[in-house]
Design a protein around this motif. Structure first.
Motif, PDB file in Angstrom:
ATOM      1  N   LEU A 242       1.055  -1.027   0.406  1.00 54.57           N
ATOM      2  CA  LEU A 242      -0.050   0.268  -0.167  1.00 54.57           C
ATOM      3  C   LEU A 242       0.755   0.930   0.267  1.00 54.57           C
ATOM      4  O   LEU A 242       1.962   0.797   0.362  1.00 54.57           O
ATOM      5  N   ARG A 243       0.555   2.031  -0.791  1.00 56.22           N
ATOM      6  CA  ARG A 243       0.536   3.525  -0.755  1.00 56.22           C
ATOM      7  C   ARG A 243      -0.571   4.322  -0.225  1.00 56.22           C
ATOM      8  O   ARG A 243      -0.795   5.602  -1.458  1.00 56.22           O
ATOM      9  N   PRO A 244      -0.019   5.335   1.090  1.00 52.39           N
ATOM     10  CA  PRO A 244      -1.502   6.265   1.549  1.00 52.39           C
ATOM     11  C   PRO A 244      -1.364   7.990   0.512  1.00 52.39           C
ATOM     12  O   PRO A 244       0.559   8.234   0.350  1.00 52.39           O
ATOM     13  N   SER A 245      -1.800   8.022   0.552  1.00 49.63           N
ATOM     14  CA  SER A 245      -1.920   9.509  -0.006  1.00 49.63           C
ATOM     15  C   SER A 245      -2.649  10.872   0.641  1.00 49.63           C
ATOM     16  O   SER A 245      -2.316  12.006  -0.038  1.00 49.63           O
ATOM     17  N   SER A 246      -3.171  10.438   1.350  1.00 50.65           N
ATOM     18  CA  SER A 246      -4.069  11.086   2.216  1.00 50.65           C
ATOM     19  C   SER A 246      -4.356  10.457   3.995  1.00 50.65           C
ATOM     20  O   SER A 246      -4.568   9.080   3.995  1.00 50.65           O
ATOM     21  N   PRO A 247      -4.264  11.594   4.388  1.00 50.55           N
ATOM     22  CA  PRO A 247      -4.799  11.342   5.912  1.00 50.55           C
ATOM     23  C   PRO A 247      -5.691  10.358   6.654  1.00 50.55           C
ATOM     24  O   PRO A 247      -6.342   9.677   7.078  1.00 50.55           O
ATOM     25  N   THR A 313       1.914  11.806   7.661  1.00 50.64           N
ATOM     26  CA  THR A 313       1.466  13.106   7.011  1.00 50.64           C
ATOM     27  C   THR A 313       2.350  14.070   6.358  1.00 50.64           C
ATOM     28  O   THR A 313       2.258  14.506   5.436  1.00 50.64           O
ATOM     29  N   LEU A 314       3.442  14.057   7.805  1.00 56.58           N
ATOM     30  CA  LEU A 314       4.641  14.805   7.427  1.00 56.58           C
ATOM     31  C   LEU A 314       5.298  13.888   6.024  1.00 56.58           C
ATOM     32  O   LEU A 314       6.012  14.740   5.015  1.00 56.58           O
ATOM     33  N   LYS A 315       5.105  13.064   6.402  1.00 57.30           N
ATOM     34  CA  LYS A 315       5.755  12.490   5.188  1.00 57.30           C
ATOM     35  C   LYS A 315       5.343  13.023   3.289  1.00 57.30           C
ATOM     36  O   LYS A 315       5.868  12.124   2.777  1.00 57.30           O
ATOM     37  N   LEU A 316       3.677  12.210   3.864  1.00 54.48           N
ATOM     38  CA  LEU A 316       3.126  13.322   2.399  1.00 54.48           C
ATOM     39  C   LEU A 316       3.485  14.076   1.827  1.00 54.48           C
ATOM     40  O   LEU A 316       3.683  14.152   0.274  1.00 54.48           O
ATOM     41  N   LEU A 317       4.310  14.953   3.016  1.00 55.08           N
ATOM     42  CA  LEU A 317       4.731  15.807   2.523  1.00 55.08           C
ATOM     43  C   LEU A 317       5.398  16.100   1.160  1.00 55.08           C
ATOM     44  O   LEU A 317       5.612  17.462   0.420  1.00 55.08           O
ATOM     45  N   LYS A 318       6.113  15.768   1.893  1.00 59.51           N
ATOM     46  CA  LYS A 318       8.277  15.393   1.441  1.00 59.51           C
ATOM     47  C   LYS A 318       7.384  14.104   0.175  1.00 59.51           C
ATOM     48  O   LYS A 318       8.703  14.633  -0.692  1.00 59.51           O
ATOM     49  N   CYS A 319       6.671  13.432  -0.126  1.00 60.07           N
ATOM     50  CA  CYS A 319       6.098  12.824  -2.042  1.00 60.07           C
ATOM     51  C   CYS A 319       6.711  14.160  -3.161  1.00 60.07           C
ATOM     52  O   CYS A 319       7.488  13.266  -3.646  1.00 60.07           O
ATOM     53  N   PRO A 320       6.406  15.072  -3.073  1.00 62.22           N
ATOM     54  CA  PRO A 320       6.312  15.773  -4.317  1.00 62.22           C
ATOM     55  C   PRO A 320       7.656  16.377  -4.563  1.00 62.22           C
ATOM     56  O   PRO A 320       8.040  15.745  -5.511  1.00 62.22           O
TER      57      PRO A 320
END
Length: 342
Positions: A242-247, A313-320
């Protein structure tokens, strides 16, 4: 307490992912990231040398194969521990206390709510069995049957992780992170383990095998196969990840059913590291059950995982900055935090 140890997982039909004697062999690079190391340390756990493999390297070479012309290559310091993932899993299983009944080699067929209880139907050696419990904990990974039963509408993007092993006694001892936005919006990895080299990657299930083969061809043509004959694999494994894209995709508990680890969506969207979150969420849930018997377990567990959900959630911000090609090129060309540039 009963723990069902599944024998196999969803895979490509041409991939060998199970070991009939010692259980499922998870397709994984087998690098313990700092978060996983910290989680082990928090429980006072230490690794024996038979779990470690060579080489132990403290940097990663990043290759962006997305663009034509001069390739982008970066060299970054990272503090991973190289391990034999299967031995590591068996070691963790050996730590299960004797009061827990482990039923190995199972395939869970159905999970359903019956009144105040949960009924789990599983198959073992061709025989169907049923267990009933007031509480159920889903630690069953990417395609969690417990998650699907409790949160059927909470979907997370799923990738097929494909990994091949190659004989490579004289390969260059590097860790590789490989990005190619034409083939996957996730990433691929390569690393040496003793006398073998592993190449793996996360791909959307549709055309996953074709894209993986195309990546091998590109690495062979443009990078000399990373010093390995990528046309002669000795073993191929695969599983879903899996790879979440939203909290909003994180799921914790409902109706006396609880989710931990990847089943809850607790996996890094940037690196796909999940061991640390599995251990942390399991420990938090154990603490909840060990507390007051009259409390709302679901509410308390959801609150206890607030730190995990915030970190992810912080790691989601790093993804781009890792996966958006334009931003990734800017970061790599800047030389920021690189050990050297090539």
């Amino acid at each position: 307490m009963i723990a069902l140890d599944k024998k196999s997982a969803d895979t490509d039909t041409d991939c060998d992912c199970a070991d009939t004697d010692n259980g499922f062999r998870k397709p994984c690079g087998g690098l313990l990231a700092p978060d996983a190391q910290k989680a082990l340390a928090s429980f006072g756990l230490t690794l024996s040398k038979n779990i470690l493999v060579n080489p132990q390297i403290f940097s990663v070479r990043v290759i962006d194969t997305s663009r034509s012309g001069k390739p982008l290559v970066g060299h970054y310091q990272r503090f991973y521990i190289n391990i034999d993932r299967h031995k590591f899993d068996l070691w963790l299983r050996s730590l299960i206390p004797e009061n827990v009944e482990v039923v190995g080699g199972c395939v869970v067929v159905a999970v359903e709510k019956v009144g105040e209880f949960w009924r789990v139907v599983y198959s073992r050696n061709g025989e169907s069995k049923t267990v009933t419990a007031r509480y159920i904990v889903g630690a069953d990974g990417a395609k969690s049957i417990v998650r699907n039963a409790v949160f059927p509408r909470k979907k997370i993007k799923t990738y097929l992780s494909i990994q091949e092993w190659f004989k490579a006694e004289n390969s260059c001892p590097y860790y590789y992170s490989i990005f190619d936005s034409k083939l996957t919006d996730c990433y691929a990895w390569g690393l040496s383990k003793d006398d073998c080299f592993i190449l793996g990657g996360g791909f959307t299930p549709q055309n996953a095998r074709r894209n993986f083969d195309e990546l091998k061809q590109k690495l062979t043509r443009d990078y000399g196969g990373l010093g390995v004959d990528l046309n002669a694999p000795i073993k191929t494994t695969a599983c879903l990840v899996l790879r979440p894209s939203s909290p909003l995709q994180f799921c914790t508990a409902k109706n006396n059913a609880f989710l931990i680890g990847e089943a809850a969506g607790f996996i890094s969207p940037s690196s796909l590291e999940g061991i640390s979150y599995a251990m942390q969420s399991a420990s938090l849930l154990a603490g909840v059950f060990a507390g007051k018997k009259t409390c709302n377990y679901a509410k308390k567990y959801t609150g206890a995982t607030r730190g995990i959900r915030f970190k992810l959630t912080l790691k989601l911000l790093k993804c781009p900055f890792m996966y958006q090609p334009f931003l990734r090129r800017i970061v790599m060309k800047s030389g920021l935090r690189q050990l050297m540039q090539k």
